[in-house]
Scaffold this motif. Sequence first.
Motif, PDB file in Angstrom:
ATOM      1  N   VAL A  63       0.838  -1.200   0.000  1.00 37.37           N
ATOM      2  CA  VAL A  63       0.000   0.000   0.000  1.00 37.37           C
ATOM      3  C   VAL A  63       0.871   1.249   0.000  1.00 37.37           C
ATOM      4  N   GLU A  64       1.902   1.246   0.836  1.00 30.99           N
ATOM      5  CA  GLU A  64       2.802   2.389   0.942  1.00 30.99           C
ATOM      6  C   GLU A  64       3.430   2.736  -0.397  1.00 30.99           C
ATOM      7  N   GLU A  65       3.757   1.723  -1.173  1.00 22.41           N
ATOM      8  CA  GLU A  65       4.466   1.941  -2.435  1.00 22.41           C
ATOM      9  C   GLU A  65       3.528   2.125  -3.628  1.00 22.41           C
ATOM     10  N   ASN A  66       2.242   1.761  -3.464  1.00 28.48           N
ATOM     11  CA  ASN A  66       1.333   1.771  -4.605  1.00 28.48           C
ATOM     12  C   ASN A  66       0.000   2.457  -4.335  1.00 28.48           C
ATOM     13  N   TYR A  67      -0.091   3.239  -3.242  1.00 27.72           N
ATOM     14  CA  TYR A  67      -1.375   3.833  -2.884  1.00 27.72           C
ATOM     15  C   TYR A  67      -1.936   4.759  -3.962  1.00 27.72           C
ATOM     16  N   ALA A  68      -1.060   5.325  -4.799  1.00 32.64           N
ATOM     17  CA  ALA A  68      -1.527   6.246  -5.839  1.00 32.64           C
ATOM     18  C   ALA A  68      -2.127   5.502  -7.037  1.00 32.64           C
ATOM     19  N   GLU A  69      -1.937   4.186  -7.080  1.00 34.26           N
ATOM     20  CA  GLU A  69      -2.463   3.381  -8.183  1.00 34.26           C
ATOM     21  C   GLU A  69      -3.824   2.801  -7.806  1.00 34.26           C
ATOM     22  N   ARG A  70      -4.471   2.186  -8.768  1.00 30.08           N
ATOM     23  CA  ARG A  70      -5.750   1.536  -8.510  1.00 30.08           C
ATOM     24  C   ARG A  70      -5.499   0.220  -7.778  1.00 30.08           C
ATOM     25  N   LEU A  71      -6.010   0.088  -6.572  1.00 34.98           N
ATOM     26  CA  LEU A  71      -5.838  -1.123  -5.773  1.00 34.98           C
ATOM     27  C   LEU A  71      -7.206  -1.712  -5.446  1.00 34.98           C
ATOM     28  N   THR A  72      -7.338  -3.011  -5.600  1.00 35.84           N
ATOM     29  CA  THR A  72      -8.602  -3.689  -5.324  1.00 35.84           C
ATOM     30  C   THR A  72      -8.407  -4.816  -4.322  1.00 35.84           C
ATOM     31  N   ILE A  73      -9.508  -5.294  -3.786  1.00 33.94           N
ATOM     32  CA  ILE A  73      -9.469  -6.448  -2.879  1.00 33.94           C
ATOM     33  C   ILE A  73      -8.890  -7.657  -3.610  1.00 33.94           C
ATOM     34  N   ILE A 102     -10.556  -1.328   2.389  1.00 31.31           N
ATOM     35  CA  ILE A 102     -10.875  -0.124   1.624  1.00 31.31           C
ATOM     36  C   ILE A 102     -10.893   1.095   2.534  1.00 31.31           C
ATOM     37  N   ASP A 103     -11.432   0.954   3.739  1.00 33.51           N
ATOM     38  CA  ASP A 103     -11.432   2.077   4.691  1.00 33.51           C
ATOM     39  C   ASP A 103      -9.998   2.461   5.055  1.00 33.51           C
ATOM     40  N   TYR A 104      -9.150   1.448   5.274  1.00 30.07           N
ATOM     41  CA  TYR A 104      -7.747   1.716   5.592  1.00 30.07           C
ATOM     42  C   TYR A 104      -7.056   2.417   4.428  1.00 30.07           C
ATOM     43  N   LEU A 105      -7.284   1.917   3.212  1.00 31.73           N
ATOM     44  CA  LEU A 105      -6.644   2.490   2.021  1.00 31.73           C
ATOM     45  C   LEU A 105      -7.069   3.942   1.833  1.00 31.73           C
ATOM     46  N   ASN A 106      -8.357   4.207   1.983  1.00 34.79           N
ATOM     47  CA  ASN A 106      -8.837   5.588   1.844  1.00 34.79           C
ATOM     48  C   ASN A 106      -8.232   6.495   2.897  1.00 34.79           C
ATOM     49  N   SER A 146      -2.842  21.694  -7.576  1.00 33.74           N
ATOM     50  CA  SER A 146      -4.267  21.944  -7.387  1.00 33.74           C
ATOM     51  C   SER A 146      -4.907  20.801  -6.609  1.00 33.74           C
ATOM     52  N   VAL A 147      -6.108  21.037  -6.103  1.00 38.81           N
ATOM     53  CA  VAL A 147      -6.825  19.995  -5.359  1.00 38.81           C
ATOM     54  C   VAL A 147      -7.072  18.782  -6.249  1.00 38.81           C
ATOM     55  N   LEU A 148      -7.411  19.028  -7.516  1.00 37.80           N
ATOM     56  CA  LEU A 148      -7.632  17.920  -8.449  1.00 37.80           C
ATOM     57  C   LEU A 148      -6.360  17.103  -8.635  1.00 37.80           C
ATOM     58  N   GLU A 149      -5.231  17.787  -8.825  1.00 35.32           N
ATOM     59  CA  GLU A 149      -3.957  17.076  -9.001  1.00 35.32           C
ATOM     60  C   GLU A 149      -3.593  16.279  -7.759  1.00 35.32           C
ATOM     61  N   ILE A 150      -3.836  16.852  -6.596  1.00 31.94           N
ATOM     62  CA  ILE A 150      -3.519  16.160  -5.340  1.00 31.94           C
ATOM     63  C   ILE A 150      -4.412  14.937  -5.161  1.00 31.94           C
ATOM     64  N   ALA A 151      -5.667  15.066  -5.519  1.00 31.87           N
ATOM     65  CA  ALA A 151      -6.575  13.921  -5.444  1.00 31.87           C
ATOM     66  C   ALA A 151      -6.050  12.779  -6.311  1.00 31.87           C
ATOM     67  N   GLU A 152      -5.638  13.092  -7.530  1.00 24.75           N
ATOM     68  CA  GLU A 152      -5.127  12.071  -8.445  1.00 24.75           C
ATOM     69  C   GLU A 152      -3.805  11.488  -7.952  1.00 24.75           C
ATOM     70  N   GLN A 153      -2.922  12.343  -7.444  1.00 22.18           N
ATOM     71  CA  GLN A 153      -1.628  11.873  -6.925  1.00 22.18           C
ATOM     72  C   GLN A 153      -1.806  10.965  -5.703  1.00 22.18           C
ATOM     73  N   SER A 154      -2.909  11.109  -5.000  1.00 23.72           N
ATOM     74  CA  SER A 154      -3.158  10.328  -3.791  1.00 23.72           C
ATOM     75  C   SER A 154      -3.985   9.076  -4.056  1.00 23.72           C
ATOM     76  N   GLY A 155      -4.361   8.859  -5.324  1.00 28.82           N
ATOM     77  CA  GLY A 155      -5.070   7.624  -5.660  1.00 28.82           C
ATOM     78  C   GLY A 155      -6.566   7.774  -5.847  1.00 28.82           C
TER      79      GLY A 155
END
Length: 291
Positions: free
Chosen positions: A199-209, A236-240, A257-266
């Motif tokens: 999670v630490e290394e890939n939180y910005a990517e799409r992660l699923t169960i 999912i709660d932990y990841l968020n 920007s807020v949009l860029e930060i949202a995307e950078q954070s996953g």
Amino acid sequence: MNLNEYQNYHETKTHTDEQFPYNTYLCSIPGDFPQVPLHWHAELELIVIKKGRGIVSADLEKRSVTSGDIVLIRPGQLHSIEQEHGYSMEYENIIMKPELLISGSNDLCAVRFICPFMNGDIPSETFLTPALPCYKDVSECIRRIDLLCDARTEGYQLAVKGLLFQFFYLLISHRQKKETTPVSQTKSLEKMKTILKYVEENYAERLTIDDMAALTYYSKSHFMKFFKRHMGTGFIDYLNDYRLTMAERLLRTSGSSVLEIAEQSGFDNLSYFNRIFKRKYGMSPGKWRAQ
């Protein structure tokens, strides 16, 4: 939060350089950040509580800590730092590489004491409090090291290393006999470390169960039960929550920007990001940044 991000955040407060890997950072919860998420790294870490109260978790055991307490985190040990409701906490965070005290493969002190201590074969208390017989001497070692790192007189590194050897001598010579950790618990901790590091290394990517179940060689349902049992929350709660912590840091430290930060954070949905950010922090990302 990975170790490099943590160190970069405090890079102006470091006392030493790469040739002498003993670094000290002054931190506050929630002043610098609301929490340090559960993580692990290859360095030894000391968390020295200076003021206030907080909560530290070590290998999934949470304890309330207060001024004067010292928490010893061995290399590879899962740990986190968070705010205790109604309190703030100032602490000194010390991170050192074990190699600092190891001269070579034939170093008797390293082979018999330092390496076994670092990997847990020699037991030691994790939470060092004034109730321990060696507490006064142990805390005095840290106090003297702090003074040396502040003054940085010629050759201070020699004195720091000497005090570190004294520090570990005190812990080893006063160690209490501890019960052996069950094999099943050790395996669970290793499995959790694998999950959290991923999670630490890939939180910005799409992660699923499904991704995490495949990573742990569990079925989807078994993974969800395993994670909830050990973390007390769903994956999912932990990841968020982890992503929100990273986003909050970026709001403080970057001009994106807020949009860029949202995307950078996953987060790929801005309205969803805004909604759960407000749920956690009590206001929108934009207002949080403005404050």
